[in-house]
Design an enzyme around this catalytic site. Structure first.
Site, PDB file in Angstrom:
ATOM      1  N   CYS A  67      89.958  24.106  54.741  1.00  0.00           N
ATOM      2  CA  CYS A  67      90.435  25.423  55.180  1.00  0.00           C
ATOM      3  C   CYS A  67      89.921  26.582  54.341  1.00  0.00           C
ATOM      4  O   CYS A  67      90.253  27.736  54.631  1.00  0.00           O
ATOM      5  CB  CYS A  67      91.953  25.432  55.216  1.00  0.00           C
ATOM      6  SG  CYS A  67      92.628  24.256  56.417  1.00  0.00           S
ATOM      7  N   HIS A 117      96.680  33.643  52.231  1.00  0.00           N
ATOM      8  CA  HIS A 117      96.445  32.455  53.051  1.00  0.00           C
ATOM      9  C   HIS A 117      97.626  32.293  54.012  1.00  0.00           C
ATOM     10  O   HIS A 117      97.424  32.084  55.207  1.00  0.00           O
ATOM     11  CB  HIS A 117      96.283  31.221  52.168  1.00  0.00           C
ATOM     12  CG  HIS A 117      95.952  29.980  52.928  1.00  0.00           C
ATOM     13  ND1 HIS A 117      94.757  29.815  53.577  1.00  0.00           N
ATOM     14  CD2 HIS A 117      96.674  28.851  53.164  1.00  0.00           C
ATOM     15  CE1 HIS A 117      94.735  28.627  54.174  1.00  0.00           C
ATOM     16  NE2 HIS A 117      95.891  28.032  53.943  1.00  0.00           N
ATOM     17  N   GLU A 156     101.069  30.152  46.567  1.00  0.00           N
ATOM     18  CA  GLU A 156     100.231  31.331  46.390  1.00  0.00           C
ATOM     19  C   GLU A 156     101.028  32.524  45.887  1.00  0.00           C
ATOM     20  O   GLU A 156     100.480  33.398  45.199  1.00  0.00           O
ATOM     21  CB  GLU A 156      99.445  31.672  47.647  1.00  0.00           C
ATOM     22  CG  GLU A 156     100.194  32.142  48.839  1.00  0.00           C
ATOM     23  CD  GLU A 156      99.230  32.583  49.945  1.00  0.00           C
ATOM     24  OE1 GLU A 156      98.174  33.170  49.648  1.00  0.00           O
ATOM     25  OE2 GLU A 156      99.548  32.330  51.127  1.00  0.00           O
ATOM     26  N   LYS A 213      97.832  34.947  59.931  1.00  0.00           N
ATOM     27  CA  LYS A 213      98.121  33.688  60.633  1.00  0.00           C
ATOM     28  C   LYS A 213      99.408  33.792  61.427  1.00  0.00           C
ATOM     29  O   LYS A 213      99.635  33.031  62.369  1.00  0.00           O
ATOM     30  CB  LYS A 213      98.197  32.527  59.644  1.00  0.00           C
ATOM     31  CG  LYS A 213      96.871  32.140  58.998  1.00  0.00           C
ATOM     32  CD  LYS A 213      97.035  30.938  58.098  1.00  0.00           C
ATOM     33  CE  LYS A 213      95.726  30.547  57.412  1.00  0.00           C
ATOM     34  NZ  LYS A 213      95.309  31.518  56.377  1.00  0.00           N
ATOM     35  N   HIS A 220      96.340  29.350  62.617  1.00  0.00           N
ATOM     36  CA  HIS A 220      95.493  28.829  61.540  1.00  0.00           C
ATOM     37  C   HIS A 220      94.315  28.073  62.152  1.00  0.00           C
ATOM     38  O   HIS A 220      94.452  26.946  62.624  1.00  0.00           O
ATOM     39  CB  HIS A 220      96.322  27.910  60.659  1.00  0.00           C
ATOM     40  CG  HIS A 220      95.634  27.451  59.402  1.00  0.00           C
ATOM     41  ND1 HIS A 220      94.298  27.697  59.136  1.00  0.00           N
ATOM     42  CD2 HIS A 220      96.122  26.762  58.325  1.00  0.00           C
ATOM     43  CE1 HIS A 220      93.986  27.173  57.966  1.00  0.00           C
ATOM     44  NE2 HIS A 220      95.072  26.608  57.446  1.00  0.00           N
ATOM     45  N   PHE A 279      93.095  21.681  52.181  1.00  0.00           N
ATOM     46  CA  PHE A 279      93.298  20.274  51.849  1.00  0.00           C
ATOM     47  C   PHE A 279      92.141  19.794  50.976  1.00  0.00           C
ATOM     48  O   PHE A 279      90.987  20.168  51.177  1.00  0.00           O
ATOM     49  CB  PHE A 279      93.367  19.430  53.116  1.00  0.00           C
ATOM     50  CG  PHE A 279      94.656  19.576  53.883  1.00  0.00           C
ATOM     51  CD1 PHE A 279      95.718  20.314  53.393  1.00  0.00           C
ATOM     52  CD2 PHE A 279      94.811  18.946  55.112  1.00  0.00           C
ATOM     53  CE1 PHE A 279      96.900  20.444  54.096  1.00  0.00           C
ATOM     54  CE2 PHE A 279      95.995  19.062  55.831  1.00  0.00           C
ATOM     55  CZ  PHE A 279      97.039  19.816  55.324  1.00  0.00           C
TER      56      PHE A 279
END
Length: 422
Positions: A169, A309, A320, A341, A346, A405
């Site tokens: 990602c 994010h 975050e 998002k 996403h 990931f």
């Protein structure tokens, strides 16, 4: 050699719109584009919502042969590349093709076509031994991820460095970071760069179902993506793409190009910890942020907006938030933060580039897009997440971050060149 790198062209395809303007209209109005999945029957799946893009290959100017040859993600990339080049005003045919490069990112590449072809070869899974007589002549194009940047290279006539970056990602940030490095070191003068992913397929949906990463808010698809909200329960899968034209600053200035912004700093780190897990202290993301700020010679107090994010998982949102505090100190509390998002979902490897586009447009319009569906913040997420409604705000410098990931953590600093135009 350490040349300045600027963005002079943008092309976007994302849920809720058919181009860059409609994309920004959606974000600035705080509307959401997440809906119940329509590409297949989602009833058997745990998560049944997604951000689907309005994309018709014929209306986008692709030929029947291009549509058949290219996976949907490659189609998105090619269309966005054409749009970005046109937006930049560059006459690529007049340039030395060996000085033009391509750097694209994707997490799952041609997953759409690979799943479709497997179903054909296996008679919808009924045959353990697949029948090669039904094999598509374009199977190689679907199997090899590097075909996507090759398609874009053919489209724009690039004969310089061409690469695919697949870091989960963070791919959409890392592909652009790679392109910046190539221009800075003198390996290319122009880079066409960005990312594309079209992962709304049964196999990808099932994979995220298995690890319970996606939302189960199936009865409320428009409000299912709710980063930083105390009631969030996972992210909303989406598709999308964003592609940019990057140039060396002085060259863009000489030709009078419109400059959306300068890519002033970039860094990426890996936590070497867990495939999907994140440490609570946000140390690796904080380190990427600090390094990007140092490279851009930017003080934390100069950041006007943080494009988070903000996936909508408790683990990521808290991670975050801790990273912002760790890297920016008290400035983190005074800096507007938001997650797009919440509106477009996403799109895995593509989202980093889609978020770069949103950040550049925030500078262009001096508006911070909101975090839709944020009504009651998680007590552990105590920053200024700009809830529900966009905010007029002078934006000269943006920090945009990504988390993926595998433990990937990336950060990029974008800023307005003096005067706004090169």
């Amino acid at each position: 050699m350490n040349r300045r790198v600027v963005v002079t062209g943008i092309g976007v395809r994302a849920p809720g719109g058919k181009g860059t303007k409609e994309f920004w209209d959606l974000l600035s109005s705080g509307r959401t584009a997440t809906r119940r999945i329509s590409f297949f029957d989602p009833a058997p799946y745990r998560s049944q919502v997604a951000g689907e893009a309005e994309f018709d290959p014929v209306l986008e100017g692709l030929s029947a042969r291009e549509e058949r040859r290219m996976d949907r993600a490659a189609q998105f990339a090619v269309v966005c590349a054409r749009e970005a080049v046109a937006d930049s005003g560059l006459d690529v045919g007049a340039l030395d093709p060996t000085r033009i490069g391509v750097s694209l990112g994707s997490a799952v590449a041609a997953a759409t076509s690979l799943e479709r072809e497997y179903l054909v070869l296996s008679d919808s899974g009924r045959r353990w031994l697949v029948d090669q007589e039904w094999l598509s002549p374009h199977m190689y194009d679907y199997l090899v991820p590097s075909v996507m940047p090759a398609e874009v290279a053919w489209t724009v006539g690039a004969e310089g460095p061409v690469a695919m970056v697949s870091n989960g990602c963070t791919s959409g940030l890392d592909s652009v970071g790679h392109a910046v490095q190539l221009i800075r070191e003198g390996s290319a003068d122009v880079m066409v760069t960005g990312a594309s992913d079209t992962p709304i397929t049964p196999i990808v949906v099932a994979c995220f179902d298995a690890i319970k990463a996606t939302t189960t808010r199936n009865d409320e698809p428009e409000t299912a993506s709710r980063p930083f909200d105390d009631s969030r329960n996972g992210f909303v899968l989406a598709e999308g793409a964003a592609v940019f034209v990057l140039e060396e600053y002085e060259s863009a200035r000489r030709r009078g190009a419109h400059v959306y912004g300068e890519i002033a700093g970039y860094a990426t780190r890996c936590n070497a910890y867990h495939m999907t897990g994140l440490k609570k202290d946000g140390r690796e993301m904080a380190e990427a942020i600090r390094t990007a700020l140092d490279e851009s010679r930017t003080d934390a107090s100069s950041i006007d907006y943080i494009n988070a994010h903000g996936s909508g998982t408790k683990q990521n949102d808290r991670h975050e938030t801790a990273a912002f505090k760790r890297s920016l100190g008290d400035t983190a509390y005074a800096t507007p933060v938001s997650s797009i998002k919440s509106m477009v979902g996403h799109s895995l490897g593509a989202i980093g580039s889609v978020e770069i586009a949103a950040s550049l447009l925030a500078m262009e319009h001096n508006v911070v897009p909101p975090t839709a569906n944020l009504h009651q913040a998680d007590p552990e997420c105590d920053l200024d997440y700009v809830p529900v409604t966009a905010r007029e705000h002078r934006v000269d410098t943006v920090l945009t971050v990504g988390s993926g990931f595998g433990g990937f953590q990336s950060a990029m600093v974008l800023r307005r060149p003096t005067g706004g135009r090169a």
